[in-house]
Scaffold this motif. Structure first.
Motif, PDB file in Angstrom:
ATOM      1  N   ALA A  75       0.863  -1.267   0.099  1.00 21.13           N
ATOM      2  CA  ALA A  75       0.041  -0.099   0.031  1.00 21.13           C
ATOM      3  C   ALA A  75       0.882   1.375  -0.003  1.00 21.13           C
ATOM      4  O   ALA A  75       1.979   1.298   0.794  1.00 21.13           O
ATOM      5  CB  ALA A  75      -0.795   0.011   1.295  1.00 21.13           C
ATOM      6  N   ILE A  76       0.409   2.304  -0.702  1.00 20.44           N
ATOM      7  CA  ILE A  76       1.033   3.518  -0.675  1.00 20.44           C
ATOM      8  C   ILE A  76       0.309   4.484   0.403  1.00 20.44           C
ATOM      9  O   ILE A  76      -1.073   4.514   0.232  1.00 20.44           O
ATOM     10  CB  ILE A  76       1.125   4.131  -1.985  1.00 20.44           C
ATOM     11  CG1 ILE A  76       1.879   3.439  -2.878  1.00 20.44           C
ATOM     12  CG2 ILE A  76       1.538   5.537  -1.946  1.00 20.44           C
ATOM     13  CD1 ILE A  76       1.128   2.483  -3.893  1.00 20.44           C
ATOM     14  N   CYS A  77       1.006   5.100   1.364  1.00 15.65           N
ATOM     15  CA  CYS A  77       0.143   5.874   2.121  1.00 15.65           C
ATOM     16  C   CYS A  77      -0.279   7.163   1.523  1.00 15.65           C
ATOM     17  O   CYS A  77       0.712   7.828   1.306  1.00 15.65           O
ATOM     18  CB  CYS A  77       1.038   6.027   3.399  1.00 15.65           C
ATOM     19  SG  CYS A  77       1.658   4.632   4.275  1.00 15.65           S
ATOM     20  N   ALA A  78      -1.474   7.352   1.151  1.00 13.19           N
ATOM     21  CA  ALA A  78      -1.753   8.547   0.583  1.00 13.19           C
ATOM     22  C   ALA A  78      -3.242   8.445   0.186  1.00 13.19           C
ATOM     23  O   ALA A  78      -4.124   7.469   0.406  1.00 13.19           O
ATOM     24  CB  ALA A  78      -1.170   8.554  -0.694  1.00 13.19           C
ATOM     25  N   MET A  79      -3.920   9.442  -0.429  1.00 16.66           N
ATOM     26  CA  MET A  79      -5.174   9.641  -1.138  1.00 16.66           C
ATOM     27  C   MET A  79      -6.380   9.946  -0.146  1.00 16.66           C
ATOM     28  O   MET A  79      -7.502   9.733  -0.493  1.00 16.66           O
ATOM     29  CB  MET A  79      -5.326   8.493  -1.714  1.00 16.66           C
ATOM     30  CG  MET A  79      -4.509   8.386  -3.092  1.00 16.66           C
ATOM     31  SD  MET A  79      -4.124   9.884  -4.253  1.00 16.66           S
ATOM     32  CE  MET A  79      -5.882   9.948  -4.999  1.00 16.66           C
ATOM     33  N   LEU A  80      -5.914  10.476   1.076  1.00 11.46           N
ATOM     34  CA  LEU A  80      -6.983  10.664   2.082  1.00 11.46           C
ATOM     35  C   LEU A  80      -7.837  11.914   1.520  1.00 11.46           C
ATOM     36  O   LEU A  80      -7.227  12.658   0.985  1.00 11.46           O
ATOM     37  CB  LEU A  80      -6.492  11.364   3.470  1.00 11.46           C
ATOM     38  CG  LEU A  80      -7.553  11.938   4.310  1.00 11.46           C
ATOM     39  CD1 LEU A  80      -8.424  10.763   4.702  1.00 11.46           C
ATOM     40  CD2 LEU A  80      -6.763  12.670   5.458  1.00 11.46           C
ATOM     41  N   GLY A  81      -9.169  11.591   1.159  1.00 11.41           N
ATOM     42  CA  GLY A  81     -10.125  12.795   0.558  1.00 11.41           C
ATOM     43  C   GLY A  81     -10.362  12.708  -0.835  1.00 11.41           C
ATOM     44  O   GLY A  81     -10.887  13.441  -1.508  1.00 11.41           O
ATOM     45  N   HIS A  87     -11.449  15.870  -7.581  1.00 10.23           N
ATOM     46  CA  HIS A  87     -11.350  16.065  -6.248  1.00 10.23           C
ATOM     47  C   HIS A  87     -10.550  14.997  -5.586  1.00 10.23           C
ATOM     48  O   HIS A  87     -11.012  13.747  -5.124  1.00 10.23           O
ATOM     49  CB  HIS A  87     -12.615  16.058  -5.735  1.00 10.23           C
ATOM     50  CG  HIS A  87     -13.712  17.018  -6.055  1.00 10.23           C
ATOM     51  ND1 HIS A  87     -14.446  16.676  -7.040  1.00 10.23           N
ATOM     52  CD2 HIS A  87     -13.780  18.242  -5.865  1.00 10.23           C
ATOM     53  CE1 HIS A  87     -15.264  17.690  -7.297  1.00 10.23           C
ATOM     54  NE2 HIS A  87     -14.758  18.708  -6.794  1.00 10.23           N
ATOM     55  N   ILE A  88      -9.163  15.186  -5.834  1.00 12.61           N
ATOM     56  CA  ILE A  88      -8.160  14.254  -5.183  1.00 12.61           C
ATOM     57  C   ILE A  88      -7.668  14.081  -3.813  1.00 12.61           C
ATOM     58  O   ILE A  88      -7.034  13.328  -3.413  1.00 12.61           O
ATOM     59  CB  ILE A  88      -7.016  13.987  -6.093  1.00 12.61           C
ATOM     60  CG1 ILE A  88      -6.167  15.348  -6.155  1.00 12.61           C
ATOM     61  CG2 ILE A  88      -7.233  13.762  -7.639  1.00 12.61           C
ATOM     62  CD1 ILE A  88      -4.781  15.091  -6.695  1.00 12.61           C
ATOM     63  N   PRO A 140     -11.531   1.988  -5.346  1.00 12.53           N
ATOM     64  CA  PRO A 140     -10.957   2.722  -6.274  1.00 12.53           C
ATOM     65  C   PRO A 140      -9.453   2.963  -6.226  1.00 12.53           C
ATOM     66  O   PRO A 140      -8.697   3.533  -7.152  1.00 12.53           O
ATOM     67  CB  PRO A 140     -11.538   4.100  -5.747  1.00 12.53           C
ATOM     68  CG  PRO A 140     -11.561   4.116  -4.261  1.00 12.53           C
ATOM     69  CD  PRO A 140     -12.142   2.686  -4.194  1.00 12.53           C
ATOM     70  N   ASP A 141      -8.911   1.982  -5.407  1.00  6.17           N
ATOM     71  CA  ASP A 141      -7.325   1.949  -5.438  1.00  6.17           C
ATOM     72  C   ASP A 141      -6.730   1.206  -6.303  1.00  6.17           C
ATOM     73  O   ASP A 141      -7.161  -0.079  -6.188  1.00  6.17           O
ATOM     74  CB  ASP A 141      -6.737   2.048  -4.164  1.00  6.17           C
ATOM     75  CG  ASP A 141      -7.319   0.680  -3.321  1.00  6.17           C
ATOM     76  OD1 ASP A 141      -8.522   0.541  -3.493  1.00  6.17           O
ATOM     77  OD2 ASP A 141      -6.692   0.160  -2.445  1.00  6.17           O
ATOM     78  N   ILE A 142      -6.000   1.312  -7.209  1.00  2.94           N
ATOM     79  CA  ILE A 142      -5.489   2.649  -7.622  1.00  2.94           C
ATOM     80  C   ILE A 142      -5.999   2.856  -9.109  1.00  2.94           C
ATOM     81  O   ILE A 142      -5.501   2.163  -9.994  1.00  2.94           O
ATOM     82  CB  ILE A 142      -3.897   2.481  -7.699  1.00  2.94           C
ATOM     83  CG1 ILE A 142      -3.216   2.247  -6.449  1.00  2.94           C
ATOM     84  CG2 ILE A 142      -3.429   3.750  -8.191  1.00  2.94           C
ATOM     85  CD1 ILE A 142      -1.737   2.297  -6.324  1.00  2.94           C
ATOM     86  N   MET A 143      -6.848   3.871  -9.012  1.00  6.24           N
ATOM     87  CA  MET A 143      -7.214   4.177 -10.314  1.00  6.24           C
ATOM     88  C   MET A 143      -7.158   5.811 -10.784  1.00  6.24           C
ATOM     89  O   MET A 143      -7.629   6.011 -11.766  1.00  6.24           O
ATOM     90  CB  MET A 143      -8.838   4.271 -10.412  1.00  6.24           C
ATOM     91  CG  MET A 143      -9.669   4.937  -9.283  1.00  6.24           C
ATOM     92  SD  MET A 143     -11.502   4.746  -9.096  1.00  6.24           S
ATOM     93  CE  MET A 143     -11.968   5.519 -10.760  1.00  6.24           C
ATOM     94  N   TYR A 144      -6.060   6.273 -10.045  1.00  8.27           N
ATOM     95  CA  TYR A 144      -5.559   7.688 -10.509  1.00  8.27           C
ATOM     96  C   TYR A 144      -4.341   7.793 -10.015  1.00  8.27           C
ATOM     97  O   TYR A 144      -4.131   7.249  -8.598  1.00  8.27           O
ATOM     98  CB  TYR A 144      -6.688   8.667  -9.881  1.00  8.27           C
ATOM     99  CG  TYR A 144      -6.189   9.947 -10.132  1.00  8.27           C
ATOM    100  CD1 TYR A 144      -6.468  10.784 -11.370  1.00  8.27           C
ATOM    101  CD2 TYR A 144      -5.559  10.782  -9.016  1.00  8.27           C
ATOM    102  CE1 TYR A 144      -6.119  11.781 -11.423  1.00  8.27           C
ATOM    103  CE2 TYR A 144      -4.928  11.955  -9.276  1.00  8.27           C
ATOM    104  CZ  TYR A 144      -5.160  12.559 -10.342  1.00  8.27           C
ATOM    105  OH  TYR A 144      -4.689  13.921 -10.561  1.00  8.27           O
ATOM    106  N   LEU A 145      -3.688   8.218 -10.793  1.00 13.54           N
ATOM    107  CA  LEU A 145      -2.184   8.648 -10.418  1.00 13.54           C
ATOM    108  C   LEU A 145      -1.832  10.338 -10.757  1.00 13.54           C
ATOM    109  O   LEU A 145      -2.028  10.539 -11.854  1.00 13.54           O
ATOM    110  CB  LEU A 145      -1.055   7.956 -11.335  1.00 13.54           C
ATOM    111  CG  LEU A 145      -0.909   6.332 -10.985  1.00 13.54           C
ATOM    112  CD1 LEU A 145       0.127   5.695 -12.147  1.00 13.54           C
ATOM    113  CD2 LEU A 145      -0.377   6.149  -9.732  1.00 13.54           C
ATOM    114  N   ALA A 146      -1.672  10.942  -9.750  1.00 16.27           N
ATOM    115  CA  ALA A 146      -1.435  12.306  -9.833  1.00 16.27           C
ATOM    116  C   ALA A 146      -0.178  12.535 -10.487  1.00 16.27           C
ATOM    117  O   ALA A 146      -0.203  13.702 -11.323  1.00 16.27           O
ATOM    118  CB  ALA A 146      -1.316  12.817  -8.468  1.00 16.27           C
ATOM    119  N   SER A 147       0.676  11.874 -10.698  1.00 21.93           N
ATOM    120  CA  SER A 147       1.946  12.002 -11.568  1.00 21.93           C
ATOM    121  C   SER A 147       1.658  11.927 -13.081  1.00 21.93           C
ATOM    122  O   SER A 147       2.520  12.091 -14.032  1.00 21.93           O
ATOM    123  CB  SER A 147       3.070  11.015 -11.185  1.00 21.93           C
ATOM    124  OG  SER A 147       2.716   9.641 -11.146  1.00 21.93           O
TER     125      SER A 147
END
Length: 183
Positions: A75-81, A87-88, A140-147
């Motif tokens: 798991a990547i520690c991230a994506m709260l909210g 709305h990431i 939803p994890d992982i369906m979006y990469l901010a990078s």
């Protein structure tokens, strides 16, 4: 074969630092530390991957409903909210976390003899789509990469597997004594 057959990759839907609940649900967590220098650190969860060989004893990392047996949870520690692409939230996955994830997964594939293929390396999102009868459906994890925000959710798993395969081949080259990995 050792019985561990796949890696399922997640985001925690939390902050950049793992909490105790997250440590109980994943074998490995990738924390993000901004200062004094931006780094990503691998934290061990409460359970070892081998604990997921038998999920009937209640002593295992429960990371993927319907898919825990034989699965390693990273798991990547991230994506709260996170709500959707617009709305990431305030904790998007950092590129450095993903690179550490790719390399960790390559090492796990080598150690546990897990092929870098679609059925063996997947995001929780992919697992839920492939197994709609499980409680992982709709995750939803992982369906979006901010990078890489333009990468469609149905292509993220292939992108991740490609990166893991690159690191896997690099590990093989290093094991053969090659000083540099050349693409």
């Amino acid at each position: 074969m050792n019985g561990l057959k796949r890696i399922i990759i997640h985001w925690t839907a939390g902050t950049y630092t793992p909490n105790n609940v997250e440590k109980e649900h994943y074998h490995f967590l990738i924390e993000y530390i901004k200062e004094p220098k931006e780094i990503a650190v691998i934290r061990n969860g409460k359970f070892k991957p081998e604990d997921n060989l038998n999920c009937y004893d209640g002593k295992y990392a429960a990371h993927a409903g319907g898919g825990n047996t034989g699965s390693i949870g990273v798991a990547i520690c991230a994506m709260l909210g996170f709500k959707d692409y617009r709305h990431i939230g305030n904790y998007p996955i950092k590129p450095i976390q993903m690179e550490v994830c790719y390399e960790l997964c390559a090492k796990l594939c080598k150690e546990y003899q897990i092929p870098v293929k679609r059925d063996n390396i997947m995001t929780h999102y992919e697992f839920g789509r492939k197994n709609p009868q499980t409680s992982s459906k709709g995750k939803p994890d992982i369906m979006y990469l901010a990078s890489n925000p333009s990468l469609p959710s149905n292509k993220i798993g292939d992108f991740i597997r490609g990166k893991i395969l690159w690191y896997y081949k690099k590990l093989e080259a290093e094991a053969e004594g090659l000083s540099q990995y050349v693409c």
